[in-house]
Design a protein around this motif. Structure first.
Motif, PDB file in Angstrom:
ATOM      1  N   ASP A   1       0.867  -1.168   0.000  1.00 42.06           N
ATOM      2  CA  ASP A   1       0.000   0.000   0.000  1.00 42.06           C
ATOM      3  C   ASP A   1       0.908   1.223   0.000  1.00 42.06           C
ATOM      4  OD1 ASP A   1      -2.253   1.546   0.044  1.00 42.06           O
ATOM      5  OD2 ASP A   1      -2.565   1.384   2.206  1.00 42.06           O
ATOM      6  N   VAL A   2       0.426   2.327  -0.526  1.00 40.83           N
ATOM      7  CA  VAL A   2       1.245   3.528  -0.616  1.00 40.83           C
ATOM      8  C   VAL A   2       0.572   4.670   0.141  1.00 40.83           C
ATOM      9  CG1 VAL A   2       2.281   2.878  -2.810  1.00 40.83           C
ATOM     10  CG2 VAL A   2       0.141   4.153  -2.801  1.00 40.83           C
ATOM     11  N   VAL A   3       1.268   5.786   0.248  1.00 38.29           N
ATOM     12  CA  VAL A   3       0.736   6.936   0.967  1.00 38.29           C
ATOM     13  C   VAL A   3      -0.472   7.485   0.216  1.00 38.29           C
ATOM     14  CG1 VAL A   3       2.961   7.514   1.975  1.00 38.29           C
ATOM     15  CG2 VAL A   3       2.337   8.470  -0.246  1.00 38.29           C
ATOM     16  N   PRO A   4      -1.412   8.128   0.925  1.00 32.80           N
ATOM     17  CA  PRO A   4      -2.618   8.634   0.261  1.00 32.80           C
ATOM     18  C   PRO A   4      -2.323   9.603  -0.884  1.00 32.80           C
ATOM     19  CG  PRO A   4      -2.921   8.605   2.641  1.00 32.80           C
ATOM     20  CD  PRO A   4      -1.481   8.267   2.387  1.00 32.80           C
ATOM     21  N   GLY A   5      -1.180  10.316  -0.825  1.00 34.69           N
ATOM     22  CA  GLY A   5      -0.869  11.288  -1.862  1.00 34.69           C
ATOM     23  C   GLY A   5      -0.206  10.712  -3.092  1.00 34.69           C
ATOM     24  N   ASP A   6      -0.028   9.403  -3.163  1.00 36.56           N
ATOM     25  CA  ASP A   6       0.600   8.786  -4.322  1.00 36.56           C
ATOM     26  C   ASP A   6      -0.188   9.131  -5.584  1.00 36.56           C
ATOM     27  OD1 ASP A   6       2.400   6.644  -5.592  1.00 36.56           O
ATOM     28  OD2 ASP A   6       0.372   5.937  -6.086  1.00 36.56           O
ATOM     29  N   PRO A   7       0.491   9.627  -6.652  1.00 35.06           N
ATOM     30  CA  PRO A   7      -0.236  10.069  -7.853  1.00 35.06           C
ATOM     31  C   PRO A   7      -1.033   8.962  -8.528  1.00 35.06           C
ATOM     32  CG  PRO A   7       2.143  10.023  -8.247  1.00 35.06           C
ATOM     33  CD  PRO A   7       1.942   9.855  -6.772  1.00 35.06           C
ATOM     34  N   PHE A   8      -0.510   7.743  -8.538  1.00 34.93           N
ATOM     35  CA  PHE A   8      -1.258   6.641  -9.152  1.00 34.93           C
ATOM     36  C   PHE A   8      -2.505   6.318  -8.335  1.00 34.93           C
ATOM     37  CE2 PHE A   8       2.936   6.017 -11.038  1.00 34.93           C
ATOM     38  CZ  PHE A   8       2.613   5.750 -12.354  1.00 34.93           C
ATOM     39  N   ARG A   9      -2.368   6.345  -7.027  1.00 35.26           N
ATOM     40  CA  ARG A   9      -3.538   6.107  -6.166  1.00 35.26           C
ATOM     41  C   ARG A   9      -4.574   7.199  -6.373  1.00 35.26           C
ATOM     42  NH1 ARG A   9      -4.590   3.773  -0.724  1.00 35.26           N
ATOM     43  NH2 ARG A   9      -6.260   4.991   0.225  1.00 35.26           N
ATOM     44  N   GLN A  10      -4.124   8.457  -6.422  1.00 36.58           N
ATOM     45  CA  GLN A  10      -5.044   9.567  -6.615  1.00 36.58           C
ATOM     46  C   GLN A  10      -5.764   9.456  -7.958  1.00 36.58           C
ATOM     47  OE1 GLN A  10      -5.915  12.097  -4.480  1.00 36.58           O
ATOM     48  NE2 GLN A  10      -4.784  10.906  -2.960  1.00 36.58           N
ATOM     49  N   ALA A  11      -5.032   9.072  -9.010  1.00 37.12           N
ATOM     50  CA  ALA A  11      -5.651   8.920 -10.325  1.00 37.12           C
ATOM     51  C   ALA A  11      -6.675   7.793 -10.316  1.00 37.12           C
ATOM     52  CB  ALA A  11      -4.577   8.660 -11.374  1.00 37.12           C
ATOM     53  N   PHE A  12      -6.330   6.691  -9.663  1.00 35.85           N
ATOM     54  CA  PHE A  12      -7.242   5.551  -9.568  1.00 35.85           C
ATOM     55  C   PHE A  12      -8.523   5.950  -8.845  1.00 35.85           C
ATOM     56  CE2 PHE A  12      -8.661   1.975  -6.869  1.00 35.85           C
ATOM     57  CZ  PHE A  12      -9.099   1.116  -7.860  1.00 35.85           C
ATOM     58  N   LEU A  13      -8.380   6.642  -7.715  1.00 33.13           N
ATOM     59  CA  LEU A  13      -9.551   7.069  -6.953  1.00 33.13           C
ATOM     60  C   LEU A  13     -10.388   8.069  -7.745  1.00 33.13           C
ATOM     61  CD1 LEU A  13      -8.016   7.515  -3.370  1.00 33.13           C
ATOM     62  CD2 LEU A  13      -9.417   5.635  -4.217  1.00 33.13           C
ATOM     63  N   ARG A  14      -9.738   8.946  -8.469  1.00 34.90           N
ATOM     64  CA  ARG A  14     -10.469   9.951  -9.248  1.00 34.90           C
ATOM     65  C   ARG A  14     -11.336   9.294 -10.314  1.00 34.90           C
ATOM     66  NH1 ARG A  14      -6.506  12.877  -9.834  1.00 34.90           N
ATOM     67  NH2 ARG A  14      -5.724  12.141 -11.846  1.00 34.90           N
ATOM     68  N   VAL A  15     -10.788   8.277 -10.989  1.00 33.13           N
ATOM     69  CA  VAL A  15     -11.566   7.573 -12.012  1.00 33.13           C
ATOM     70  C   VAL A  15     -12.756   6.855 -11.381  1.00 33.13           C
ATOM     71  CG1 VAL A  15     -11.510   5.669 -13.667  1.00 33.13           C
ATOM     72  CG2 VAL A  15      -9.617   7.309 -13.587  1.00 33.13           C
ATOM     73  N   LYS A  16     -12.516   6.177 -10.276  1.00 35.15           N
ATOM     74  CA  LYS A  16     -13.588   5.432  -9.620  1.00 35.15           C
ATOM     75  C   LYS A  16     -14.680   6.354  -9.070  1.00 35.15           C
ATOM     76  CE  LYS A  16     -12.556   1.106 -10.018  1.00 35.15           C
ATOM     77  NZ  LYS A  16     -13.500   0.194 -10.713  1.00 35.15           N
ATOM     78  N   GLN A  17     -14.283   7.499  -8.536  1.00 37.91           N
ATOM     79  CA  GLN A  17     -15.261   8.448  -8.022  1.00 37.91           C
ATOM     80  C   GLN A  17     -16.089   9.044  -9.152  1.00 37.91           C
ATOM     81  OE1 GLN A  17     -12.371  10.804  -5.800  1.00 37.91           O
ATOM     82  NE2 GLN A  17     -13.311  10.184  -3.876  1.00 37.91           N
ATOM     83  N   THR A  18     -15.457   9.305 -10.287  1.00 42.17           N
ATOM     84  CA  THR A  18     -16.185   9.822 -11.445  1.00 42.17           C
ATOM     85  C   THR A  18     -17.221   8.820 -11.926  1.00 42.17           C
ATOM     86  OG1 THR A  18     -14.254  11.122 -12.132  1.00 42.17           O
ATOM     87  CG2 THR A  18     -15.943  10.706 -13.792  1.00 42.17           C
ATOM     88  N   GLN A  19     -16.896   7.536 -11.835  1.00 43.27           N
ATOM     89  CA  GLN A  19     -17.835   6.483 -12.232  1.00 43.27           C
ATOM     90  C   GLN A  19     -18.932   6.247 -11.201  1.00 43.27           C
ATOM     91  OE1 GLN A  19     -15.095   3.217 -12.748  1.00 43.27           O
ATOM     92  NE2 GLN A  19     -14.611   3.762 -14.859  1.00 43.27           N
ATOM     93  N   GLY A  20     -18.818   6.886 -10.032  1.00 43.24           N
ATOM     94  CA  GLY A  20     -19.805   6.688  -8.974  1.00 43.24           C
ATOM     95  C   GLY A  20     -19.621   5.399  -8.211  1.00 43.24           C
ATOM     96  N   LEU A  21     -18.458   4.745  -8.373  1.00 49.32           N
ATOM     97  CA  LEU A  21     -18.217   3.458  -7.722  1.00 49.32           C
ATOM     98  C   LEU A  21     -17.442   3.592  -6.418  1.00 49.32           C
ATOM     99  CD1 LEU A  21     -17.332   1.339 -10.880  1.00 49.32           C
ATOM    100  CD2 LEU A  21     -19.482   1.348  -9.594  1.00 49.32           C
ATOM    101  N   TYR A  22     -16.800   4.721  -6.175  1.00 48.67           N
ATOM    102  CA  TYR A  22     -16.103   4.989  -4.921  1.00 48.67           C
ATOM    103  C   TYR A  22     -16.675   6.280  -4.342  1.00 48.67           C
ATOM    104  CZ  TYR A  22     -12.301   1.503  -5.254  1.00 48.67           C
ATOM    105  OH  TYR A  22     -11.573   0.338  -5.285  1.00 48.67           O
TER     106      TYR A  22
END
Length: 257
Positions: A142-163
């Motif tokens: 697991d990585v820190v919350p500010g990791d750019p790949f993690r942030q990008a992943f979360l952004r995509v999922k939130q846009t889809q309404g899944l996170y």
């Protein structure tokens, strides 16, 4: 929604008549299974809960609740875009291993106000505290919350309404009875969802409970989905033949001669 609440209240009375010092958390969903059809546009499942404190718990103890809903695990790849020779192309990538296809964190107030960060991280109580394992070379971490790949992943999922995270989605109907609405989008993945409830008070986690929610297709939709997954080549062949047949019939019906 009244029936599950009434059932929970009965359970609460039975627990109250149990042995001294008993400590329980009773959970019930308004419906334990969601069926998806071709016209499915989303749904909202209500979770009810009853907290039965121990014999030595103060009568005026204030509770906090965090509800975490996780869909079936899947692997996802996140790419970093890079500009090369005037074109945007895929560069580095990270693979998220066994990440929940759906993630909802619901609470009565921000989890950061309920307990210390270390405890929240240990219990994965809160949106930012949920672990998302990445493949880093030959290791998984697991990585820190500010990791750019993690942030990008979360952004995509939130846009889809899944996170999603909602810090006002849990409401108390009584000092020890609560409810939370679990939103499911029209694109909700099928499978079994794990609903985990954690109760905090005085900066400590007191109770943990879990239940499951099934999301599945029915009848013709389920048969088509199963065929596409288990017999991909046959499904593709039948689909292609069907398209040709529709085109042939359409040509005959609308031919002008």
């Amino acid at each position: 929604m009244i029936a599950p609440l009434a059932r929970l209240l009965v359970f609460g009375l039975l627990l109250g008549a149990g042995p001294a010092g008993a400590s329980e958390l009773v959970l019930s969903l308004s419906k334990p299974r969601v069926t998806i059809t071709s016209s499915f546009a989303g749904d909202s499942i209500v979770l009810f809960g009853v907290i039965e404190p121990g014999a030595d718990a103060p009568a005026d103890l204030a509770y906090d609740v965090v509800v975490t809903v996780r869909g079936p695990n899947e692997s996802f790849v996140t790419w970093r875009k890079e500009r090369r020779f005037g074109l945007w192309t895929n560069g580095d990538s990270r693979t998220f291993v066994a990440a929940p296809s759906y993630l909802a964190v619901l609470s009565n107030r921000p989890p950061s106000e309920m307990a210390a960060p270390d405890l929240l991280r240990q219990e994965q109580a809160g949106f930012a505290q949920n672990r998302l394992l990445q493949r880093l070379g030959t290791d998984y971490a697991d990585v820190v919350p500010g990791d750019p790949f993690r942030q990008a992943f979360l952004r995509v999922k939130q846009t889809q309404g899944l996170y999603l995270e909602r810090t006002d989605a849990v409401s108390f109907l009584a000092p020890r009875v609560f409810r939370a609405a679990i939103p499911l989008p029209g694109t909700a993945p099928i499978g079994r969802y794990e609903v985990v409830v954690k109760v905090f008070a005085g900066g400590e986690m007191l109770k943990r409970g879990a239940t499951t929610l099934d999301v599945g297709k029915i009848d013709f939709e389920q048969a088509v989905a199963t065929a596409a997954q288990d017999h991909a080549w046959l499904y593709g062949l039948v689909t292609a033949l069907g398209a040709l047949m529709v085109g042939f019939i359409g040509n005959i019906v609308f031919r002008r001669d």
